[in-house]
Design an enzyme around this catalytic site. Structure first.
Site, PDB file in Angstrom:
ATOM      1  N   CYS A   4      13.635  10.823   7.189  1.00  0.00           N
ATOM      2  CA  CYS A   4      13.916   9.655   8.923  1.00  0.00           C
ATOM      3  C   CYS A   4      15.148  10.084   9.172  1.00  0.00           C
ATOM      4  O   CYS A   4      15.131  10.256  10.437  1.00  0.00           O
ATOM      5  CB  CYS A   4      13.435   8.861   7.937  1.00  0.00           C
ATOM      6  SG  CYS A   4      14.111   7.555   7.437  1.00  0.00           S
ATOM      7  N   GLY A  22       6.898   5.500   8.486  1.00  0.00           N
ATOM      8  CA  GLY A  22       6.484   6.153   8.340  1.00  0.00           C
ATOM      9  C   GLY A  22       5.945   6.822   9.696  1.00  0.00           C
ATOM     10  O   GLY A  22       7.437   7.160   9.808  1.00  0.00           O
ATOM     11  N   LYS A  46       0.889  -0.797   0.027  1.00  0.00           N
ATOM     12  CA  LYS A  46       0.072  -0.433   0.468  1.00  0.00           C
ATOM     13  C   LYS A  46       0.347   0.970  -0.253  1.00  0.00           C
ATOM     14  O   LYS A  46       1.111   1.307   1.111  1.00  0.00           O
ATOM     15  CB  LYS A  46      -1.090   0.076   1.288  1.00  0.00           C
ATOM     16  CG  LYS A  46      -2.235   0.566   1.004  1.00  0.00           C
ATOM     17  CD  LYS A  46      -2.304   2.273   0.657  1.00  0.00           C
ATOM     18  CE  LYS A  46      -1.384   3.175   1.988  1.00  0.00           C
ATOM     19  NZ  LYS A  46      -1.643   4.703   1.251  1.00  0.00           N
TER      20      LYS A  46
HETATM   21  P1  NAI Z   1       1.579   8.395   7.819  1.00  0.00           P
HETATM   22  O1  NAI Z   1       2.652   7.440   9.133  1.00  0.00           O
HETATM   23  O2  NAI Z   1       0.645   8.971   8.440  1.00  0.00           O
HETATM   24  O3  NAI Z   1       1.913   7.163   6.419  1.00  0.00           O
HETATM   25  C1  NAI Z   1       2.255   7.024   6.086  1.00  0.00           C
HETATM   26  C2  NAI Z   1       2.185   5.593   5.253  1.00  0.00           C
HETATM   27  O4  NAI Z   1       0.735   4.940   6.150  1.00  0.00           O
HETATM   28  C3  NAI Z   1       1.062   6.233   4.276  1.00  0.00           C
HETATM   29  O5  NAI Z   1       1.172   4.735   3.104  1.00  0.00           O
HETATM   30  C4  NAI Z   1      -0.339   6.383   4.877  1.00  0.00           C
HETATM   31  O6  NAI Z   1      -0.776   5.963   4.056  1.00  0.00           O
HETATM   32  C5  NAI Z   1      -0.023   5.415   5.815  1.00  0.00           C
HETATM   33  N1  NAI Z   1      -1.166   4.902   6.335  1.00  0.00           N
HETATM   34  C6  NAI Z   1      -1.885   6.360   7.338  1.00  0.00           C
HETATM   35  N2  NAI Z   1      -2.761   6.061   8.480  1.00  0.00           N
HETATM   36  C7  NAI Z   1      -2.569   4.825   8.398  1.00  0.00           C
HETATM   37  C8  NAI Z   1      -3.572   4.339   9.165  1.00  0.00           C
HETATM   38  N3  NAI Z   1      -4.072   4.492   9.931  1.00  0.00           N
HETATM   39  N4  NAI Z   1      -3.551   2.563   9.506  1.00  0.00           N
HETATM   40  C9  NAI Z   1      -2.562   1.790   8.380  1.00  0.00           C
HETATM   41  N5  NAI Z   1      -1.680   3.035   7.280  1.00  0.00           N
HETATM   42  C10 NAI Z   1      -2.225   4.512   7.161  1.00  0.00           C
HETATM   43  O7  NAI Z   1       2.215   9.895   7.789  1.00  0.00           O
HETATM   44  P2  NAI Z   1       2.286  11.008   6.437  1.00  0.00           P
HETATM   45  O8  NAI Z   1       0.811  12.003   7.561  1.00  0.00           O
HETATM   46  O9  NAI Z   1       2.727  11.230   5.597  1.00  0.00           O
HETATM   47  O10 NAI Z   1       3.295  12.690   7.981  1.00  0.00           O
HETATM   48  C11 NAI Z   1       4.103  12.848   8.719  1.00  0.00           C
HETATM   49  C12 NAI Z   1       4.440  12.586   9.108  1.00  0.00           C
HETATM   50  O11 NAI Z   1       5.563  11.305   9.614  1.00  0.00           O
HETATM   51  C13 NAI Z   1       5.546  13.490   8.430  1.00  0.00           C
HETATM   52  O12 NAI Z   1       5.144  14.780   9.230  1.00  0.00           O
HETATM   53  C14 NAI Z   1       7.069  12.691   8.930  1.00  0.00           C
HETATM   54  O13 NAI Z   1       7.549  13.367  10.650  1.00  0.00           O
HETATM   55  C15 NAI Z   1       6.568  11.236   9.490  1.00  0.00           C
HETATM   56  N6  NAI Z   1       7.044  10.690   8.305  1.00  0.00           N
HETATM   57  C16 NAI Z   1       7.792   9.598   8.692  1.00  0.00           C
HETATM   58  C17 NAI Z   1       8.397   9.253   7.802  1.00  0.00           C
HETATM   59  C18 NAI Z   1       9.685   8.215   7.144  1.00  0.00           C
HETATM   60  O14 NAI Z   1      10.683   8.061   6.901  1.00  0.00           O
HETATM   61  N7  NAI Z   1      10.447   7.275   9.001  1.00  0.00           N
HETATM   62  C19 NAI Z   1       8.235   9.409   5.731  1.00  0.00           C
HETATM   63  C20 NAI Z   1       6.805  10.160   6.030  1.00  0.00           C
HETATM   64  C21 NAI Z   1       6.117  10.851   7.013  1.00  0.00           C
END
Ligand code: NAI
Ligand code: MG
Length: 500
Positions: free
Chosen positions: A300, A242, A189
């Site tokens: 990250c 994420g 996903k």
């Molecule tokens: P997010 O954690 O919401 O999204 C990452 C993935 O998780 C996406 O594919 C999203 O569709 C999925 N997702 C979201 N809610 C979910 C749920 N309830 N159940 C299962 N999957 C779910 O991150 P977002 O909102 O895009 O970005 C927010 C913050 O997250 C950023 O500001 C950053 O701090 C962090 N982030 C960290 C990353 C990393 O590389 N560790 C990458 C992207 C975001």
């Protein structure tokens, strides 16, 4: 594609994928729903993407399960599986220019980065795990004459991968490639902000001869699509990169469903420590700036906390500002651009709010801080540097995930380590020193999964990648990632003495 005009012409010719892949077939959402995929470059709609949900996840998991159970992939000879993964990598390479364009249109990252970094590294990842798949050995136990025990790695089954938008294809391949290499089936996903390259690579996998159902791509939002995958009773593992809040939810979903394994990579607040005996101040200043401004800070491992030893702080910060000032915010499609758009209006808004908070808390703004290129319709923010950040300030503690650097000073090694480790996170860290003893001492005491000495972001696919503390657990990259997608089975043969 050397000039902006050439890249623009290539975009005109580009056909964007329009469907997910389930059971080897290009698939729309079961209910026909779609969502608009917006490009952060200009805020325009690139196209419609299937808005899949629980019914589509059910179909994808059923296809993945069927493929796993009948053994159409996992029981192939290692040589045969390797040949198919190499064929996939070759097809990705043949379309590298198109994949790079998709990545840049979807995320706003510079085309030069997509072409030189994201897509080549995604391809390299597939090849690396293809090469490695017949080099994972089990163990033979000590046993005795009457007993022989072996431990074998067996694939887990159906792997659900949920991936982010900052390095969409690269992060997806960090998970998909080792999972497939070990013989699992995968349901991916991708992030809703950047689904295009995953959609295309699923098509290429079919062309490469990967059996139907082994690699499914379900596009849609985190909730419902990602949540349905993570709650599914027939998914054996969720592998995720994420945000922390979603990582927490995934563990709850696991506990509420089938106790599926969970592997989390959740970002950080990486400290980069510059000691007064740094052997190369110019290189350190480059690393201090690009460590946090690369990919518009949406990394990250972004070096978002710069710790500088007191006696060199003024001089060193002047160098960092000089490097950062030379970074021009530009059109991501222009091959000359090294710093492009932020992924979304939301992400830009988050970064701007953090900048406001830093100002209000008394952090000293040295550079940037403003939204720019607003005429483009896209989401652009200047590289931003705050100095004199207090240890307690929000900028020293919370992940911005944008191009915002907070600089702090420290007295001595002990002080540096205390500040560096004073965080809930533990993903990346780094230090600059000319002393071997200090390098060894500090790198062993940093509570982080990655430590870079006299360089930033310096390791590669051969080494494990992942976090300590609330940066998550489980490792991507290296052979360790292959073990993550397998269970260990101990088999003991009782031997009857045939001499008697
Ligand atoms: P997010 O954690 O919401 O999204 C990452 C993935 O998780 C996406 O594919 C999203 O569709 C999925 N997702 C979201 N809610 C979910 C749920 N309830 N159940 C299962 N999957 C779910 O991150 P977002 O909102 O895009 O970005 C927010 C913050 O997250 C950023 O500001 C950053 O701090 C962090 N982030 C960290 C990353 C990393 O590389 N560790 C990458 C992207 C975001
Ligand atoms: Mg997009």
């Amino acid at each position: 594609m050397q000039t902006l005009a050439e890249v623009r012409a290539a975009v005109e010719r580009l056909a964007l994928p329009e469907r997910g892949t389930i059971g080897g077939r290009l698939t729309a959402a079961a209910d026909g729903a779609t969502f608009e995929n917006v490009s952060p470059r200009d805020g325009r709609v690139l196209g419609l993407v299937p808005r899949m949900g629980a019914a589509d996840i059910d179909a994808a998991v059923a296809a993945a399960r069927a493929a796993f159970e009948d053994g159409r992939w996992r029981t192939l000879t290692p040589k045969a599986r390797k040949r198919i993964l190499f064929a996939l990598a070759d097809r990705m390479e043949a379309e590298a220019d198109e994949l790079a364009l998709m990545e840049t249109l979807d995320t706003g990252k510079p085309i030069t980065d997509s072409r030189n970094i994201d897509i080549p590294l995604a391809i390299q990842t597939v090849r690396w795990y293809a090469e490695a798949l017949d080099k994972v050995y089990g163990e033979v136990g000590p046993g005795n004459a009457a007993k022989l025990s072996i431990a074998v790695h067996e694939p887990l089954g159906v792997i659900g991968a949920i991936t982010p938008w900052n390095f969409p294809l690269h992060m997806a391949m960090w998970k998909v490639a080792p999972a497939l290499a070990m013989g699992n089936s995968v349901v991916l996903k991708p992030a809703e902000q950047s689904p295009l390259t995953a959609m295309r690579v699923a098509e290429l996998a079919i062309e490469a001869g990967l059996p139907a159902g082994c690699f499914n791509v379900v596009t849609g939002f985190g909730d419902p699509a990602g949540a349905a995958l993570a709650r599914h009773m027939d998914v054996d593992m969720i592998t995720f990169t994420g945000s922390g809040p979603v990582g927490r939810k995934l563990m709850i979903y696991s506990g509420e469903s089938n106790l599926k394994r969970v592997s989390l990579e959740l970002g950080g607040k990486a400290p980069q420590i510059v000691f007064a005996d740094c052997p190369d101040f110019d290189a350190a200043a480059e690393a201090a700036a690009w460590g946090v401004f690369f990919n518009q800070g949406e990394v990250c491992t972004a070096a978002s906390r710069l710790l500088v030893q007191q006696e060199i702080a003024d001089e060193f910060m002047a160098k960092v500002v000089e490097v950062a000032r030379s970074i021009r915010v530009g059109d991501p499609l222009d091959p000359a651009t090294r710093f492009g758009a932020m992924v979304s209006r939301e992400q830009l808004g988050t970064a701007l709010r953090y900048i406001d908070t830093a100002r209000n808390e008394g952090d000293r703004l040295l550079l940037g801080g403003r939204q720019v290129r607003t005429d483009s319709g896209g989401f652009y923010l200047e590289p931003t540097i705050f100095d004199c950040v207090a240890e307690s300030s929000t900028l020293a503690r919370e992940e911005v995930f944008g191009p915002v650097l907070g600089a702090l000073t420290f007295k001595d090694t002990k002080d540096a380590l205390r500040i560096a480790n004073d965080t809930i996170y533990g993903l990346a860290s780094g230090l600059w020193t000319g002393s071997l003893d200090r390098a060894m001492t500090v790198s062993r005491q940093l509570r982080a999964g990655l430590v870079w000495v006299n360089g930033w972001d310096a390791c590669d696919i051969t080494m494990p990648f992942g976090g300590f503390k609330q940066s998550g657990f489980g490792r991507d990259r290296s052979l360790h990632a292959m073990h993550k997608y397998a269970d260990l089975k101990s088999i003991t043969f009782t031997v009857r003495d045939t001499n008697t």
